[in-house]
Design a protein around this motif. Structure first.
Motif, PDB file in Angstrom:
ATOM      1  N   ASP A 162       0.524   5.072   1.146  1.00 31.28           N
ATOM      2  CA  ASP A 162       0.085   6.187   1.438  1.00 31.28           C
ATOM      3  C   ASP A 162       0.003   7.647   0.133  1.00 31.28           C
ATOM      4  O   ASP A 162       1.022   8.110  -0.010  1.00 31.28           O
ATOM      5  CB  ASP A 162       0.634   6.965   2.848  1.00 31.28           C
ATOM      6  N   ARG A 163      -1.338   7.909  -0.257  1.00 29.23           N
ATOM      7  CA  ARG A 163      -1.258   8.534  -1.233  1.00 29.23           C
ATOM      8  C   ARG A 163      -1.778  10.246  -0.622  1.00 29.23           C
ATOM      9  O   ARG A 163      -2.979  10.189  -1.249  1.00 29.23           O
ATOM     10  CB  ARG A 163      -1.949   8.164  -2.998  1.00 29.23           C
ATOM     11  N   SER A 164      -2.481  10.277   0.903  1.00 26.76           N
ATOM     12  CA  SER A 164      -2.789  10.802   1.099  1.00 26.76           C
ATOM     13  C   SER A 164      -2.424  12.268   1.123  1.00 26.76           C
ATOM     14  O   SER A 164      -2.821  13.561   1.346  1.00 26.76           O
ATOM     15  CB  SER A 164      -3.439  10.813   2.726  1.00 26.76           C
ATOM     16  N   ASN A 215      -7.134   3.987   6.236  1.00 28.04           N
ATOM     17  CA  ASN A 215      -5.422   4.189   7.311  1.00 28.04           C
ATOM     18  C   ASN A 215      -4.933   3.539   7.699  1.00 28.04           C
ATOM     19  O   ASN A 215      -5.318   2.002   7.894  1.00 28.04           O
ATOM     20  CB  ASN A 215      -5.674   5.632   8.504  1.00 28.04           C
ATOM     21  N   MET A 216      -3.482   3.533   8.377  1.00 22.98           N
ATOM     22  CA  MET A 216      -2.759   2.320   8.646  1.00 22.98           C
ATOM     23  C   MET A 216      -2.986   1.448   9.998  1.00 22.98           C
ATOM     24  O   MET A 216      -3.051   0.031   9.732  1.00 22.98           O
ATOM     25  CB  MET A 216      -1.128   2.716   9.581  1.00 22.98           C
ATOM     26  N   GLY A 247      -7.224   7.433   0.823  1.00 28.35           N
ATOM     27  CA  GLY A 247      -6.328   7.238   2.307  1.00 28.35           C
ATOM     28  C   GLY A 247      -4.481   5.744   0.974  1.00 28.35           C
ATOM     29  O   GLY A 247      -4.561   6.451   0.408  1.00 28.35           O
ATOM     30  N   LEU A 248      -5.207   4.902   2.215  1.00 22.33           N
ATOM     31  CA  LEU A 248      -3.974   4.232   1.014  1.00 22.33           C
ATOM     32  C   LEU A 248      -3.962   3.496  -0.391  1.00 22.33           C
ATOM     33  O   LEU A 248      -5.383   3.272  -0.195  1.00 22.33           O
ATOM     34  CB  LEU A 248      -3.601   3.073   1.836  1.00 22.33           C
ATOM     35  N   TYR A 266       0.529  -1.165   0.026  1.00 22.51           N
ATOM     36  CA  TYR A 266       0.029  -0.377   0.109  1.00 22.51           C
ATOM     37  C   TYR A 266       1.666   1.171   0.441  1.00 22.51           C
ATOM     38  O   TYR A 266       1.401   1.308   0.706  1.00 22.51           O
ATOM     39  CB  TYR A 266      -0.836   0.020   1.199  1.00 22.51           C
TER      40      TYR A 266
END
Ligand code: ADP
Ligand code: MG
Length: 700
Positions: free
Chosen positions: A45-47, A212-213, A146-147, A43
């Motif tokens: 993180d493209r936030s 999220n994570m 999110g991811l 994954y």
């Protein structure tokens, strides 16, 4: 209602005939269910969006938003590349492609708003991003929440536009079709509540599109729990079932021969570990159940003696015993050892291997059938149907990983009531693997070496220092010691490696012309092999040049040096096994690992571990972490569910231990699988078994 387990993938919006065929062929995805269980491998993180003027050469992956101003083709040959000058208004960065230039050039447009994703690096003083992901900004908006999941796809799929991004779109489409609570729960409400797990439908949704994570971690935990739980439930249920079905032979007494051997013949005190393991075995064979025990002990820890004592227990209680070895050399060695140790006691020991002559077989087979033979030492030869025992009570299998589950089962059939089974292995197995690979066996560990052993000193040298090493070998030979030199021969058919061995042999013959040298490899006839081995064991030859055929069990106490040529070609466990051939006598022993001077990161680590520790368990753990469970010897043949998708045997030891207990409690509470409270899990287990122990994938 729409049934996702059977509904063909081609009806999913966005798929169609052509893509369905690709998904079938390339990823074995047929139903909606198959697609649902095709999980992301990472994954991102493209936030967050970065600005170009924030970039530096040593950042992790970043995401930018802007446009391409111009293209340029540069360089010749291998350095030919396409460069796109990209800006977001705060500065310029070069996007660079070395492959598929035309394809990229045609796909991308000047002046369109793109989201660029990649790893910046510094080249000739300029920041660039090589082979970035470039997507039209509106298509990314969907998942920038999110991811972003990444899915493995094949070259063929990519060429047809089915890349990771397209797969993510299919997943989004899938979830729209499925709606809420789309899969049946596979764990009982009690388990879910007690262990605080996420419902399955929710976990599957999140595993594809986590916000999220934390959320991702909880979903992963749920899926790992379930996956490992069913592996353990399957194993423990199998073991319980076996225990309920079969009554064991009872070896109730410690009789005369055991006692006489112990008091009169045993040349040394047992180590505490040996005593403990013998006690564990005694408890098993004195219960009413069939023993299925694995004894793990590092090379030289004295497993043979434990086997012998167990076989004497059988004899004293009126039963025969059989000891199986993976090779003829090893069987002969065991036979010689047993005969020597039992001298003067009324125990008849026989040896039966593939090369036992037909006329010698007759009295041996008769002795086994009429019960006058007490102990048989053998190889696979014992599995033949004409080998019949009068009353077989115990089977010892040495170096188990060369015998599959099938052979084990075959030995059971040698008696009306299956004999007790004692499996011995010198390949230490990490705990997680032991719990899965041998999860149906009880495990004993001999974690102590007999006193007085000097630890083997291990060194790693580069080939350009080999002359100095030959000097060292000469010194050892001069002192009367013997030396092994091993060449890699990974498959018996690799001519190239055989040449290695032959060249090495010639070279060593030149250098050590005043000593005698044996040569051993898998292409030789068993007779020739045995003869060479005998010459070396008796000291007639001083050097043994060999392939890995000497790996298992061979015992020549006067040999003090093990040289491994091309050590980079061996795995850790194998190196450790080879090293175990020396250090078996009173003299200081050495292991020398020879490699070329260009080492991969992986090889460097292996050499480091080998020189740092002699502890087989530590090495096995390291091996598991470096290579992953799929490559560990014995795993492929195991026939158990190793196709783990979310759980990882190298990392999830704690969870595995935990779910093993949860599964164990259920097996104990409901051994007959009839309690309605556990209906869900037993039903699920039946499906998994029908699926060949494969937890994931097509469920039908
Ligand atoms: P492995 O576990 O590798 O099969 P072996 O059974 O071949 O080891 O034992 C290695 C050597 O250690 C043998 O020579 C054996 O006689 C010796 N040995 C075994 N147990 C003891 C002990 N308790 N004390 C001293 N020597 C022992
Ligand atoms: Mg052994």
């Amino acid at each position: 209602m729409l049934d996702p387990t059977t509904r063909s993938i081609k009806y999913l919006p966005g798929v169609g005939e052509q893509r369905a065929t690709l998904l079938n062929r390339e990823l074995n995805i047929h139903s909606l269910y198959d697609l649902l269980y095709y999980l992301p491998y990472r994954y991102v993180d493209r936030s967050r969006l970065f600005r170009v003027n924030e970039l530096s050469g040593n950042m992790p992956y970043v995401q930018l938003c802007g446009e391409i101003r111009s293209f340029e083709e540069m360089g010749e040959g291998a350095s030919r590349r396409l460069v796109a000058h990209f800006t977001d208004g705060t500065g310029f960065v070069d996007l660079v492609w070395f492959r598929a230039l035309k394809f990229v050039r045609n796909r991308l447009k000047i002046g369109t708003k793109y989201i660029v994703f990649g790893k910046p690096s510094l080249f000739n003083g300029r920041i660039n991003i090589a082979h970035p992901d470039v997507d039209a900004s509106e298509s990314v908006q969907l998942s920038t929440m999110g991811l972003q999941p990444y899915y493995n796809t094949t070259e063929k799929m990519k060429r047809a536009g089915l890349n990771s991004h397209a797969m993510a779109k299919l997943m989004a489409s899938l979830f729209k079709v499925l709606g809420k609570d789309f899969v049946e729960e596979t764990l009982t409400p009690e388990i879910i509540r007690k262990h605080n797990l996420m419902p399955l439908s929710e976990a599957l949704g999140i595993i594809h599109f986590p916000k999220n994570m934390q959320e991702l971690a909880a979903a992963e935990y749920r899926l790992k729990f379930e996956e490992l739980f069913y592996v353990q439930l399957s194993i423990l249920h199998y073991a319980k079932d076996r225990m309920l079905k079969y009554v064991g032979h009872r070896f109730a007494k410690v009789g005369e021969i055991f006692t006489r051997f112990y008091n009169e013949k045993l040349p040394f005190e047992l180590t505490n570990a040996q005593k403990r393991v013998v006690k564990e075995i005694r408890r098993d064979v004195n219960s009413n159940h069939q023993m299925n025990r694995l004894v793990q002990g590092d090379v030289g820890s004295g497993k043979t003696l434990v086997a012998l004592l167990s076989m004497l227990l059988a004899k004293d209680n009126g039963f025969q015993a059989c000891m199986m070895a993976p090779t003829e050399i090893l069987a002969e060695q065991h036979y010689a050892t047993l005969c020597r140790m039992l001298k003067g006691l009324p125990v008849r020991v026989e040896l039966l291997t593939g090369s036992t002559k037909p006329k010698d077989r007759i009295p041996i087979l008769e002795g086994l059938a009429d019960g006058t033979s007490d102990i048989l030492v053998s190889t696979h030869a014992v599995l033949e149907d004409n080998v019949l025992f009068s009353n077989l009570g115990l089977v010892v299998i040495d170096e188990q990983h060369r015998f599959g589950v099938v052979q084990r089962a075959k030995m059971w059939a040698k008696n009306r009531i299956p004999p007790h089974i004692l499996v011995m292995t010198a390949t230490p197995i990490p705990r997680t693997l032991a719990m899965t690979l041998y999860g149906d066996l009880d495990v004993s560990v001999i974690d102590e070496l007999p006193p007085g052993r000097k630890p083997i000193s291990t060194m790693h040298i580069f080939r350009n220092k080999i002359d100095a090493m030959y000097g060292f070998l000469r010194q050892q030979l001069h002192e009367g010691r013997q030396v092994y030199v091993v060449y890699p021969l990974i498959s018996e058919s690799e001519k190239l490696d055989l040449k290695n061995l032959e060249d090495g042999y010639k070279q060593l013959c030149n250098i050590f012309c005043d000593y005698r040298i044996s040569k051993l490899h898998g292409k030789m006839k068993p007779k020739e092999k045995d003869e060479e081995m005998r010459r070396f064991a008796s000291g007639e030859t001083q050097l043994l040049v060999s392939t890995t055929v000497i790996e298992v069990g061979v015992d020549v106490p006067n040999a003090t040096v093990m040289v491994v040529e091309n050590a980079e070609r061996f795995g850790l466990s194998q190196l450790h096994q080879l090293r175990g051939r020396v250090g078996r006598g009173g003299n200081q022993s050495y292991c020398v690992l020879v490699t070329g001077d260009k080492l991969s990161e992986d090889t460097r680590k292996r050499m480091e571990i080998m020189t740092a520790t002699n502890d087989g368990f530590e090495i096995a753990e390291a091996d598991l972490k470096l290579r992953g469970p799929g490559d560990i010897e014995g795993v492929q043949q195991s026939g158990m569910a190793f196709d783990l998708k979310v759980a990882n045997l190298a990392k999830d030891e704690q969870l595995l231990q935990y779910v093993r207990e949860v599964a164990g409690e259920i097996v104990e509470a409901d051994p007959s699988c009839t309690n309605p409270a556990y209906n869900i899990v037993w039903e699920r287990l039946r499906i998994i078994k029908r699926n060949n122990n494969r937890y994931w994938g097509a469920i039908s």
